[in-house]
Write a protein that holds these residues in place. Structure first.
Motif, PDB file in Angstrom:
ATOM      1  N   GLU A  37       0.853  -1.192   0.000  1.00  0.00           N
ATOM      2  CA  GLU A  37       0.000   0.000   0.000  1.00  0.00           C
ATOM      3  C   GLU A  37       0.886   1.238   0.000  1.00  0.00           C
ATOM      4  OE1 GLU A  37      -2.509   2.785  -0.200  1.00  0.00           O
ATOM      5  OE2 GLU A  37      -3.347   0.750  -0.227  1.00  0.00           O
ATOM      6  N   ARG A  38       0.702   2.105  -0.968  1.00  0.00           N
ATOM      7  CA  ARG A  38       1.577   3.274  -1.062  1.00  0.00           C
ATOM      8  C   ARG A  38       1.311   4.309   0.026  1.00  0.00           C
ATOM      9  NH1 ARG A  38      -0.964   5.640  -6.656  1.00  0.00           N
ATOM     10  NH2 ARG A  38      -3.006   6.219  -5.830  1.00  0.00           N
ATOM     11  N   GLY A  39       0.061   4.330   0.557  1.00  0.00           N
ATOM     12  CA  GLY A  39      -0.275   5.264   1.610  1.00  0.00           C
ATOM     13  C   GLY A  39      -0.024   4.686   2.987  1.00  0.00           C
ATOM     14  N   PRO A  40      -0.421   5.439   4.016  1.00  0.00           N
ATOM     15  CA  PRO A  40      -0.193   4.973   5.383  1.00  0.00           C
ATOM     16  C   PRO A  40      -1.281   4.049   5.916  1.00  0.00           C
ATOM     17  CG  PRO A  40      -1.055   7.199   5.421  1.00  0.00           C
ATOM     18  CD  PRO A  40      -0.874   6.849   3.980  1.00  0.00           C
ATOM     19  N   ASP A  41      -2.421   3.995   5.237  1.00  0.00           N
ATOM     20  CA  ASP A  41      -3.569   3.225   5.741  1.00  0.00           C
ATOM     21  C   ASP A  41      -3.895   2.097   4.776  1.00  0.00           C
ATOM     22  OD1 ASP A  41      -4.234   5.065   8.011  1.00  0.00           O
ATOM     23  OD2 ASP A  41      -4.553   6.462   6.348  1.00  0.00           O
ATOM     24  N   VAL A  42      -3.865   0.890   5.271  1.00  0.00           N
ATOM     25  CA  VAL A  42      -4.073  -0.255   4.394  1.00  0.00           C
ATOM     26  C   VAL A  42      -5.543  -0.623   4.256  1.00  0.00           C
ATOM     27  CG1 VAL A  42      -3.829  -2.015   6.203  1.00  0.00           C
ATOM     28  CG2 VAL A  42      -3.225  -2.561   3.843  1.00  0.00           C
ATOM     29  N   SER A  43      -6.338  -0.288   5.260  1.00  0.00           N
ATOM     30  CA  SER A  43      -7.760  -0.646   5.209  1.00  0.00           C
ATOM     31  C   SER A  43      -8.557   0.379   5.997  1.00  0.00           C
ATOM     32  CB  SER A  43      -7.977  -2.050   5.798  1.00  0.00           C
ATOM     33  OG  SER A  43      -9.345  -2.417   5.738  1.00  0.00           O
ATOM     34  N   PHE A  44      -9.384   1.137   5.284  1.00  0.00           N
ATOM     35  CA  PHE A  44     -10.204   2.141   5.956  1.00  0.00           C
ATOM     36  C   PHE A  44     -11.562   2.223   5.280  1.00  0.00           C
ATOM     37  CE2 PHE A  44      -7.825   4.273   2.637  1.00  0.00           C
ATOM     38  CZ  PHE A  44      -8.755   5.102   2.027  1.00  0.00           C
ATOM     39  N   ALA A  45     -12.535   2.744   6.019  1.00  0.00           N
ATOM     40  CA  ALA A  45     -13.922   2.808   5.542  1.00  0.00           C
ATOM     41  C   ALA A  45     -14.137   4.106   4.784  1.00  0.00           C
ATOM     42  CB  ALA A  45     -14.883   2.694   6.719  1.00  0.00           C
ATOM     43  N   ASN A  46     -13.800   4.107   3.489  1.00  0.00           N
ATOM     44  CA  ASN A  46     -13.910   5.366   2.745  1.00  0.00           C
ATOM     45  C   ASN A  46     -15.348   5.843   2.584  1.00  0.00           C
ATOM     46  OD1 ASN A  46     -14.450   3.287   0.986  1.00  0.00           O
ATOM     47  ND2 ASN A  46     -12.901   3.840  -0.524  1.00  0.00           N
ATOM     48  N   CYS A  47     -16.311   4.936   2.668  1.00  0.00           N
ATOM     49  CA  CYS A  47     -17.710   5.372   2.581  1.00  0.00           C
ATOM     50  C   CYS A  47     -18.135   6.170   3.819  1.00  0.00           C
ATOM     51  CB  CYS A  47     -18.629   4.169   2.410  1.00  0.00           C
ATOM     52  SG  CYS A  47     -18.430   3.327   0.819  1.00  0.00           S
ATOM     53  N   GLY A  48     -17.357   6.051   4.887  1.00  0.00           N
ATOM     54  CA  GLY A  48     -17.697   6.772   6.109  1.00  0.00           C
ATOM     55  C   GLY A  48     -17.055   8.135   6.224  1.00  0.00           C
ATOM     56  N   THR A  67      -5.249  -2.266  10.883  1.00  0.00           N
ATOM     57  CA  THR A  67      -3.886  -1.748  10.805  1.00  0.00           C
ATOM     58  C   THR A  67      -2.963  -2.881  10.377  1.00  0.00           C
ATOM     59  OG1 THR A  67      -3.359  -2.308  13.096  1.00  0.00           O
ATOM     60  CG2 THR A  67      -4.385  -0.153  12.697  1.00  0.00           C
ATOM     61  N   PRO A  68      -1.757  -2.557   9.886  1.00  0.00           N
ATOM     62  CA  PRO A  68      -0.809  -3.625   9.538  1.00  0.00           C
ATOM     63  C   PRO A  68      -0.547  -4.579  10.694  1.00  0.00           C
ATOM     64  CG  PRO A  68      -0.080  -1.542   8.619  1.00  0.00           C
ATOM     65  CD  PRO A  68      -1.270  -1.222   9.476  1.00  0.00           C
ATOM     66  N   ALA A  69      -0.444  -4.044  11.917  1.00  0.00           N
ATOM     67  CA  ALA A  69      -0.170  -4.914  13.077  1.00  0.00           C
ATOM     68  C   ALA A  69      -1.325  -5.876  13.321  1.00  0.00           C
ATOM     69  CB  ALA A  69       0.089  -4.052  14.311  1.00  0.00           C
ATOM     70  N   LYS A  70      -2.545  -5.366  13.213  1.00  0.00           N
ATOM     71  CA  LYS A  70      -3.713  -6.236  13.423  1.00  0.00           C
ATOM     72  C   LYS A  70      -3.785  -7.315  12.350  1.00  0.00           C
ATOM     73  CE  LYS A  70      -6.710  -2.865  15.780  1.00  0.00           C
ATOM     74  NZ  LYS A  70      -7.969  -2.069  15.669  1.00  0.00           N
ATOM     75  N   LEU A  75      -4.194 -12.469  10.664  1.00  0.00           N
ATOM     76  CA  LEU A  75      -4.170 -13.243   9.428  1.00  0.00           C
ATOM     77  C   LEU A  75      -2.765 -13.592   8.940  1.00  0.00           C
ATOM     78  CD1 LEU A  75      -6.932 -11.236   7.505  1.00  0.00           C
ATOM     79  CD2 LEU A  75      -7.158 -13.540   8.458  1.00  0.00           C
ATOM     80  N   ASN A  76      -1.762 -13.219   9.708  1.00  0.00           N
ATOM     81  CA  ASN A  76      -0.385 -13.490   9.307  1.00  0.00           C
ATOM     82  C   ASN A  76      -0.098 -12.952   7.907  1.00  0.00           C
ATOM     83  OD1 ASN A  76       2.243 -14.443   9.563  1.00  0.00           O
ATOM     84  ND2 ASN A  76       1.723 -16.466   8.710  1.00  0.00           N
ATOM     85  N   LEU A  77      -0.467 -11.693   7.697  1.00  0.00           N
ATOM     86  CA  LEU A  77      -0.210 -11.036   6.418  1.00  0.00           C
ATOM     87  C   LEU A  77       1.028 -10.157   6.535  1.00  0.00           C
ATOM     88  CD1 LEU A  77      -3.827  -9.816   5.474  1.00  0.00           C
ATOM     89  CD2 LEU A  77      -2.714 -11.968   4.827  1.00  0.00           C
ATOM     90  N   ASP A  78       1.772 -10.105   5.469  1.00  0.00           N
ATOM     91  CA  ASP A  78       2.932  -9.215   5.375  1.00  0.00           C
ATOM     92  C   ASP A  78       2.450  -7.928   4.718  1.00  0.00           C
ATOM     93  OD1 ASP A  78       5.282  -7.877   4.920  1.00  0.00           O
ATOM     94  OD2 ASP A  78       6.259  -9.506   3.816  1.00  0.00           O
ATOM     95  N   VAL A  79       2.112  -6.945   5.537  1.00  0.00           N
ATOM     96  CA  VAL A  79       1.545  -5.687   5.043  1.00  0.00           C
ATOM     97  C   VAL A  79       2.630  -4.620   5.035  1.00  0.00           C
ATOM     98  CG1 VAL A  79      -0.200  -3.910   5.401  1.00  0.00           C
ATOM     99  CG2 VAL A  79      -0.724  -6.300   5.935  1.00  0.00           C
TER     100      VAL A  79
END
Length: 548
Positions: A37-48, A67-70, A75-79
């Motif tokens: 993800e090029r930005g700082p936020d990998v998952s956010f509610a843009n509709c909100g 967040t990346p840590a969560k 899920l053991n993802l490399d974010v």
């Protein structure tokens, strides 16, 4: 299930990319999954985002879904945030990633492109001024909040769903708002007659509407921003928010030689694969087959629907195909269902509008009905308007729209399900929907729309969308005399329905007749009486509620 360990690289998060990652992990515990993800936020509610601007969503952190840590813990993802993919090498099955520290190459077995879409910023004079903003991510939202805190007046360019949501929220926090829209109506995706209630409630809440006029340029001044319109009119404001649509961020795909559609979207198959079988794409960047227009027009029609719901489901489909292969279920296409709340009104659409069907050259019929959102005798009943479009040969539903104060979402959901199930207008009449006086009616508005459509199909009534201007047509107002006098219809003869049968002699049987009432129900009854007495009669859909 494909047991081979795979390296899955996902470009972009939010709805589509995050959905791919989560689903792939649930299916394949041993897969190596990397999200870039090029930005700082990998998952956010843009509709909100608009609702935090207006304070309805108080906690900003509530919008940061993961967040990346969560994601690592759950899920053991490399974010990897702050990581921009600048090139894709399909032959080498690798991508070039740029970070603050430099660039590196990252290989993949399967690549998923989910970069989304960015707000349109046409090349207009003055558009690069710091007071011309867009709203796409959390940083845009923060910037907008910081600006409006010091301002009194904001101009919103574009009256689509997001533009109207922001307008509502700015009024809630005491700002003066002007909305400029190039089309002659707000919510251009809907048919014009379905947006009148939204426009009226916006005006009633102090929003200035400038319709049928576009932006020519911006003239930045020291203490204000002058928005110059195509008509020559000028709007003096303190801040402008561009909300005129989005463009797909498909440059990576284009440079990689992937097939694109005519508007620059990545074209995918039913499993979200691009023209390269090892590269998938999901979300706002893609176009996929439209199951409605493709069937109706008899062609391979595609559509692009930049909404979170389809993006999530596309992500699931892509992950299933990556892990399960041929066992995955195909993505059935996107019909396009959307709704917006504007003050005390809501409006929405599912499937194809009358405008869109006309553009496609598809033969269709339509009806518009008004009904109470729950039993009229139960306190709090509110008027609800429903419009449906259907194929006159098969009777299959092609689209639906609704607006009103209450119950709009429920009816749109029913119509969306009917579209997905390829139901006909006859099927609508027989839907058994939840009924108790506080919730609905024995004949739900969706049923009533089906009844009205069935009457048209059976030839029981001819309908008109507006009051005829042809002087040869006799316009008969069948409302009670007092009601007709209070809100008269120009050039109409008032013959109340209860008197119609005894006053047929006042009408010329050799001239066509158009009947009108409050909402279209009584005028239908009148048209039936007249047609069975030798008149060429038609009922004006929606009555004076819609026509005046």
């Amino acid at each position: 299930m494909n047991q081979e360990k795979q390296k899955i690289v996902i470009v972009g998060g939010v709805a589509g990319g995050a959905s791919v990652a989560a689903r792939a992990r649930r299916l394949a515990e041993d897969a190596e999954i990397i999200m870039l993800e090029r930005g700082p936020d990998v998952s956010f509610a843009n509709c909100g985002l608009p609702y935090h601007v207006g304070g309805e969503i108080e906690d900003r952190d509530a919008l940061a879904v993961q967040t990346p840590a969560k994601l690592k813990a759950l899920l053991n993802l490399d974010v990897r945030t702050g990581s921009e993919v600048v090139n894709v090498q399909p032959a080498e099955k690798s991508v070039t990633v740029r970070t603050l520290e430099g660039e590196y190459e990252l290989s993949y077995d399967k690549l998923v492109l989910a970069p989304g879409a960015s707000p349109l910023r046409p090349p207009l004079a003055g558009i690069d001024d710091a007071r011309v903003l867009t709203l796409r991510n959390l940083q845009d939202m923060d910037r907008l909040i910081d600006h409006v805190a010091q301002l009194d007046h904001v101009t919103i360019i574009g009256a689509g769903f997001i533009g109207l949501e922001v307008a509502e929220q700015l009024v809630h926090i005491g700002k003066k708002v002007t909305v400029v829209e190039l089309q002659e109506q707000v919510l251009p995706l809907l048919d014009g007659e379905m947006t009148k209630g939204i426009e009226e409630t916006m005006l009633a809440n102090g929003v200035e509407l400038i319709l049928g006029d576009g932006i020519a340029s911006f003239d930045p001044q020291a203490n204000e921003l002058v928005v110059k319109l195509n008509s020559g009119k000028e709007v003096r404001t303190e801040l402008a928010l561009l909300s005129i649509g989005v463009r797909p961020e498909s440059e990576l795909a284009a440079n990689a030689g992937l097939e694109l559609g005519p508007r620059g979207h990545i074209r995918v198959n039913d499993y979200m694969q691009t023209s390269d079988a090892n590269i998938y794409a999901v979300g706002d960047v893609i176009e996929s087959a439209n199951p409605l227009s493709a069937d109706a027009a008899g062609s391979d029609a595609y559509n692009a629907v930049p909404l979170g719901g389809p993006a999530n489901r596309q992500g699931r489909t892509a992950a299933d195909h990556i892990v399960l292969g041929e066992k995955a279920q195909a993505y059935p296409g996107t019909i396009g269902t959307a709704i917006v709340r504007v003050f005390d009104q809501a409006a929405g659409i599912t499937g194809l509008s009358e405008k869109r069907l006309s553009q496609l050259g598809v033969d269709f019929k339509s009806v518009l009905v008004h009904a109470d959102h729950h039993a009229g005798y139960y306190p709090g009943a509110e008027r609800l308007t429903v419009k449906i479009m259907w194929d006159p040969e098969s009777g299959r539903l092609l689209g639906g729209e609704a607006y009103g104060k209450e119950g709009v979402d429920k009816r749109l959901d029913v119509l969306a399900t009917a579209l997905r199930g390829k139901l006909t207008i006859d099927d609508l009449t027989h839907l058994e929907l939840a009924y108790a006086p506080p919730f609905g009616s024995a004949k739900d508005p969706v049923n009533i729309a089906g009844f009205a459509a069935g009457n048209v199909m059976a030839g029981h009534v001819k309908t008109l969308a507006s009051i005829p201007t042809d002087e040869s047509v006799q316009i008969v107002d069948v409302r009670p005399a007092a009601m007709a006098a209070a809100r008269p219809v120009a050039n109409a003869i008032n013959i109340p329905m209860v008197e119609l049968r005894s006053r047929l002699g006042e009408l010329d049987v050799n001239r066509p007749v158009a009947t009108i009432c409050v909402i279209g129900k009584t005028s239908y009854m009148a048209a039936r009486v007249l047609s069975q007495n030798g008149f060429d009669a038609a009922s004006i859909m929606g009555g004076v509620t819609q026509a005046l």
